[in-house]
Design a protein around this motif. Structure first.
Motif, PDB file in Angstrom:
ATOM      1  N   UNK A 149     -14.076  73.094  22.998  1.00  0.00           N
ATOM      2  CA  UNK A 149     -15.236  73.948  22.755  1.00  0.00           C
ATOM      3  C   UNK A 149     -15.069  74.867  21.548  1.00  0.00           C
ATOM      4  N   UNK A 150     -13.820  75.128  21.134  1.00  0.00           N
ATOM      5  CA  UNK A 150     -13.624  76.004  19.973  1.00  0.00           C
ATOM      6  C   UNK A 150     -14.163  75.370  18.692  1.00  0.00           C
ATOM      7  N   UNK A 151     -14.407  74.051  18.734  1.00  0.00           N
ATOM      8  CA  UNK A 151     -14.896  73.362  17.549  1.00  0.00           C
ATOM      9  C   UNK A 151     -16.410  73.175  17.562  1.00  0.00           C
ATOM     10  N   UNK A 152     -17.074  73.684  18.578  1.00  0.00           N
ATOM     11  CA  UNK A 152     -18.532  73.511  18.657  1.00  0.00           C
ATOM     12  C   UNK A 152     -19.230  74.112  17.446  1.00  0.00           C
ATOM     13  N   UNK A 153     -18.671  75.195  16.903  1.00  0.00           N
ATOM     14  CA  UNK A 153     -19.293  75.864  15.750  1.00  0.00           C
ATOM     15  C   UNK A 153     -19.345  74.946  14.522  1.00  0.00           C
ATOM     16  N   UNK A 154     -18.499  73.928  14.467  1.00  0.00           N
ATOM     17  CA  UNK A 154     -18.513  72.995  13.343  1.00  0.00           C
ATOM     18  C   UNK A 154     -19.775  72.131  13.342  1.00  0.00           C
ATOM     19  N   UNK A 155     -20.410  72.031  14.508  1.00  0.00           N
ATOM     20  CA  UNK A 155     -21.524  71.085  14.675  1.00  0.00           C
ATOM     21  C   UNK A 155     -22.863  71.800  14.917  1.00  0.00           C
ATOM     22  N   UNK A 156     -23.009  72.981  14.370  1.00  0.00           N
ATOM     23  CA  UNK A 156     -24.210  73.787  14.606  1.00  0.00           C
ATOM     24  C   UNK A 156     -25.523  73.033  14.372  1.00  0.00           C
ATOM     25  N   UNK A 157     -25.689  72.328  13.261  1.00  0.00           N
ATOM     26  CA  UNK A 157     -26.985  71.655  13.043  1.00  0.00           C
ATOM     27  C   UNK A 157     -27.281  70.577  14.081  1.00  0.00           C
ATOM     28  N   UNK A 158     -26.254  69.959  14.633  1.00  0.00           N
ATOM     29  CA  UNK A 158     -26.470  68.911  15.638  1.00  0.00           C
ATOM     30  C   UNK A 158     -26.964  69.506  16.948  1.00  0.00           C
ATOM     31  N   UNK A 159     -26.496  70.694  17.280  1.00  0.00           N
ATOM     32  CA  UNK A 159     -26.854  71.309  18.552  1.00  0.00           C
ATOM     33  C   UNK A 159     -28.137  72.127  18.476  1.00  0.00           C
ATOM     34  N   UNK A 160     -28.512  72.533  17.251  1.00  0.00           N
ATOM     35  CA  UNK A 160     -29.758  73.283  17.078  1.00  0.00           C
ATOM     36  C   UNK A 160     -30.551  72.595  15.965  1.00  0.00           C
ATOM     37  N   UNK A 161     -30.963  71.353  16.188  1.00  0.00           N
ATOM     38  CA  UNK A 161     -31.561  70.552  15.104  1.00  0.00           C
ATOM     39  C   UNK A 161     -32.898  71.067  14.592  1.00  0.00           C
ATOM     40  N   UNK A 162     -33.593  71.847  15.421  1.00  0.00           N
ATOM     41  CA  UNK A 162     -34.925  72.291  15.037  1.00  0.00           C
ATOM     42  C   UNK A 162     -34.920  73.567  14.205  1.00  0.00           C
ATOM     43  N   UNK A 163     -33.765  74.205  14.046  1.00  0.00           N
ATOM     44  CA  UNK A 163     -33.696  75.518  13.404  1.00  0.00           C
ATOM     45  C   UNK A 163     -33.241  75.439  11.950  1.00  0.00           C
ATOM     46  N   UNK A 164     -33.670  76.422  11.170  1.00  0.00           N
ATOM     47  CA  UNK A 164     -33.209  76.545   9.787  1.00  0.00           C
ATOM     48  C   UNK A 164     -32.091  77.583   9.675  1.00  0.00           C
ATOM     49  N   UNK A 165     -32.014  78.462  10.663  1.00  0.00           N
ATOM     50  CA  UNK A 165     -31.007  79.526  10.644  1.00  0.00           C
ATOM     51  C   UNK A 165     -30.579  79.785  12.080  1.00  0.00           C
ATOM     52  N   UNK A 166     -29.323  80.125  12.289  1.00  0.00           N
ATOM     53  CA  UNK A 166     -28.837  80.354  13.654  1.00  0.00           C
ATOM     54  C   UNK A 166     -27.639  81.289  13.633  1.00  0.00           C
ATOM     55  N   UNK A 167     -27.320  81.816  14.814  1.00  0.00           N
ATOM     56  CA  UNK A 167     -26.157  82.676  14.992  1.00  0.00           C
ATOM     57  C   UNK A 167     -25.179  81.968  15.922  1.00  0.00           C
ATOM     58  N   UNK A 168     -23.913  81.927  15.541  1.00  0.00           N
ATOM     59  CA  UNK A 168     -22.857  81.478  16.449  1.00  0.00           C
ATOM     60  C   UNK A 168     -22.064  82.702  16.886  1.00  0.00           C
ATOM     61  N   UNK A 169     -21.730  82.770  18.193  1.00  0.00           N
ATOM     62  CA  UNK A 169     -20.947  83.879  18.726  1.00  0.00           C
ATOM     63  C   UNK A 169     -19.821  83.370  19.612  1.00  0.00           C
ATOM     64  N   UNK A 170     -18.622  83.929  19.449  1.00  0.00           N
ATOM     65  CA  UNK A 170     -17.572  83.713  20.433  1.00  0.00           C
ATOM     66  C   UNK A 170     -18.008  84.337  21.750  1.00  0.00           C
ATOM     67  N   UNK A 171     -17.368  83.931  22.850  1.00  0.00           N
ATOM     68  CA  UNK A 171     -17.783  84.456  24.159  1.00  0.00           C
ATOM     69  C   UNK A 171     -17.232  85.853  24.443  1.00  0.00           C
ATOM     70  N   UNK A 172     -16.135  86.258  23.764  1.00  0.00           N
ATOM     71  CA  UNK A 172     -15.508  87.552  24.071  1.00  0.00           C
ATOM     72  C   UNK A 172     -16.083  88.673  23.221  1.00  0.00           C
ATOM     73  N   UNK A 173     -17.396  88.739  23.200  1.00  0.00           N
ATOM     74  CA  UNK A 173     -18.090  89.780  22.430  1.00  0.00           C
ATOM     75  C   UNK A 173     -19.090  90.514  23.313  1.00  0.00           C
ATOM     76  N   UNK A 174     -19.437  91.708  22.869  1.00  0.00           N
ATOM     77  CA  UNK A 174     -20.537  92.469  23.456  1.00  0.00           C
ATOM     78  C   UNK A 174     -21.380  92.979  22.300  1.00  0.00           C
ATOM     79  N   UNK A 175     -22.690  92.817  22.419  1.00  0.00           N
ATOM     80  CA  UNK A 175     -23.592  93.313  21.379  1.00  0.00           C
ATOM     81  C   UNK A 175     -24.287  94.573  21.875  1.00  0.00           C
TER      82      UNK A 175
END
Length: 368
Positions: A149-175
């Motif tokens: 799963x640490x490599x999922x960020x490498x494949x952003x366009x494949x997982x969000x094909x409809x978007x032109x811009x996106x945010x990737x976040x690690x799980x150990x964060x708080x916003x």
């Protein structure tokens, strides 16, 4: 009789025409609804499920903000806390893409559907580990740092094909801020991503200096290797942290970022290009190479890091932590464990697991 027959034929033709018009209108309505709710009924090649109430969400309007986050079974509470902090601190129209493995899906869906997150928009995507065949070592000693799963960020366009811009976040964060502000981070022309530089003023005092020089390129890459030398990169260039990524997916696709990342993963398998002094990350080095002096920067207060490093998080004052817009517990010590700094901040956003499988370990309670 002849006139009557003509009238009958006309009526039949009118009825047929009416039915054709109705059918076309229904098809147009169906197309319209599909455009309004493109997630409904979509079957993706990597398997995905959508939140059951996604078509009923009308409260949060405006441009969709795609956020990708990974969900490992043993860290599922982290994902829930991160999502809750985002959802509660913003009125933005956030749509989560949660990348996980098959054995986590049911647990995740129960947790989301039986808590205050039941109205969150999301889709669950199943990561295919075979994507990494021939790209990462299967050495048992590397399993901890080579989790798929640490490599999922490498494949952003494949997982969000409809978007032109996106945010990737690690799980150990708080916003703690409004994620709309992070999403609006300006990317320079030609840049496919924005990261936080490890030398920025907000997090520099939290960096653990020493072995590996973890705030520059030499801490991640072996500059004695020919393939690295040929790149002409400066070893003392400030590194960046890929735990938060703002991605221009159009540029990502156009520049074949995914393919280039995979190339360096495969080359490392053959030539062992990563620094031996770091031995913690095999995800960061390919990103450092591909985005060398080709990335934009994130506001330092939108990625305050090192809260999970030994003693480093304690260098921050409570006032500074309160003012930070995004907190990241990168390092060994996580906020759901015994020895983390500012775990009380994380606790505010954690939602107890309705199944009872996950709960934080706290020093004062002796829970485990």
């Amino acid at each position: 009789m002849t006139l009557r027959r003509v009238n009958v034929v006309i009526l039949v033709l009118l009825a047929v025409a009416f039915l054709i018009i109705v059918q076309r209108n229904l098809l147009n309505l169906s197309d319209f609804l599909h455009k309004e709710n493109p997630d409904a009924g979509v079957i993706l090649p990597f398997e995905a499920e959508f939140s059951p109430d996604i078509r009923l969400q009308t409260l949060r309007k405006g441009e969709e903000i795609p956020v990708l986050i990974t969900a490992a079974e043993e860290r599922l509470g982290a994902v829930i806390a991160a999502m809750n902090s985002i959802y509660q601190n913003s009125k933005a129209n956030v749509v989560f893409t949660i990348v996980t493995l098959n054995d986590t899906v049911d647990h995740l869906k129960v947790w989301l559907s039986n808590t205050k997150l039941k109205n969150v928009k999301y889709k669950i995507v199943i990561f295919k580990p075979e994507l990494l065949n021939g790209k990462i070592s299967k050495d048992p000693q590397m399993l901890e740092v080579a989790k798929p799963l640490t490599f999922a960020r490498f494949y952003l366009p494949a997982y969000i094909p409809e978007a032109e811009k996106a945010i990737y976040l690690d799980d150990d964060i708080i916003i703690q801020g409004d994620i709309q502000e992070l999403y609006e981070t300006n990317l320079k022309p030609g840049h496919a991503a924005a990261f936080s530089d490890d030398c920025d003023s907000a997090s520099a005092k939290g960096i653990v200096r020493g072995a590996g020089n973890q705030n520059n390129y030499i801490g991640f890459l072996d500059f004695k290797k020919v393939a690295i030398k040929k790149l002409g990169m400066r070893a003392n260039t400030c590194s960046f942290n890929p735990g938060v990524i703002i991605a221009n997916l159009t540029e990502w696709r156009n520049q074949n970022i995914t393919g280039r990342l995979e190339h360096w993963m495969e080359l490392n398998m053959q030539e062992d290009l990563y620094s031996k002094t770091l031995a913690e990350s095999i995800t960061t080095p390919p990103l450092l190479i591909v985005f060398y002096k080709r990335h934009s920067t994130i506001d330092p207060m939108w990625h305050v890091r090192h809260l999970g490093n030994t003693g480093a998080g304690n260098r921050y004052s409570p006032q500074f932590v309160k003012a930070a817009k995004l907190l990241h517990w990168n390092g060994h010590y996580k906020p759901w464990g015994r020895a983390s700094s500012f775990s009380d901040v994380w606790d505010k956003w954690f939602i107890p697991d309705p199944t009872g499988k996950f709960h934080p370990v706290r020093r004062h309670t002796g829970d485990n």
